[in-house]
Motif scaffolding. Structure first.
Motif: not given
Length: 205
Positions: A91-97
């Motif tokens: 979830l964090v990776l998707v949010g950062l990108f």
């Protein structure tokens, strides 16, 4: 009046309340690649909060599409903050990108703004990939051990089966032939037919 035998209550800090640490090991006893460490949670939460201010500034500098940029940036921030709270790297990776996409205002400071987000995303992804590789190596080792154990059991079963078959073959072997020789009986010839009586030639026609 306090009870002396009662366990002392442990006070949690504000960070631990907002970002409760997640268990790194799963139910199977192995580390989970998707679960974040406390330091990762703190970095992701800080970038999520910072993205709210960046999104508002980016949207105010645009002449068109302000509402779309503002909505996309807030959604990316919410996804990053939720992922940091539950400790989920995906979830964090998707949010950062997603945050880097909404921050592209075309200004000269764009690279400096998105650089921390790319750096954090790469850092979290490398930690995720390392755990995935460790899990893959562990699974391959377990499969190799299972194949080795299965092969040993098969060899023992084959040996036991061969011994049983050998015992059955010995038990079912035909008895040895008798060495006493019995000559075959001679077949009786039928008696020859009686000779025909001679023809009488004394009668003259």
């Amino acid at each position: 009046m306090s009870d002396d035998g009662a366990a002392p209550t442990q006070r949690l800090s504000v960070v631990d309340r907002l970002l409760p640490p997640v268990e790194q090991v799963g139910d199977d006893g192995h580390p989970k690649a998707s679960r974040m460490a406390p330091r990762e949670q703190l970095v992701a939460a800080g970038l999520g909060v910072a993205n709210i201010a960046i999104t508002v500034g980016t949207a105010s500098a645009l002449e068109r599409g302000q509402a779309l940029v503002l909505l996309g940036g807030l959604l990316a921030s919410a996804l990053t903050l939720v992922g940091a709270r539950v400790g989920n790297r995906i979830l964090v990776l998707v949010g950062l990108f997603a945050a880097t996409l909404t921050q592209n205002s075309g200004g000269p400071l764009f690279l400096f703004v998105v650089l921390p987000y790319y750096a954090a995303a790469i850092w979290i992804f490398l930690r995720y990939n390392r755990v995935v590789k460790e899990q893959g190596a562990l699974r391959r080792k377990q499969r190799a051990e299972q194949r080795t154990a299965g092969g040993a059991r098969t060899d023992r079963t084959s040996a036991k089966g061969g011994a049983k078959n050998a015992k059955k073959t010995t038990a079912k072997a035909a008895p040895p032939k008798s060495k006493r020789y019995t000559p075959p009986k001679a077949r009786r010839k039928p008696p020859p037919p009686p000779p025909k009586p001679p023809r009488d030639r004394s009668i003259v026609d």
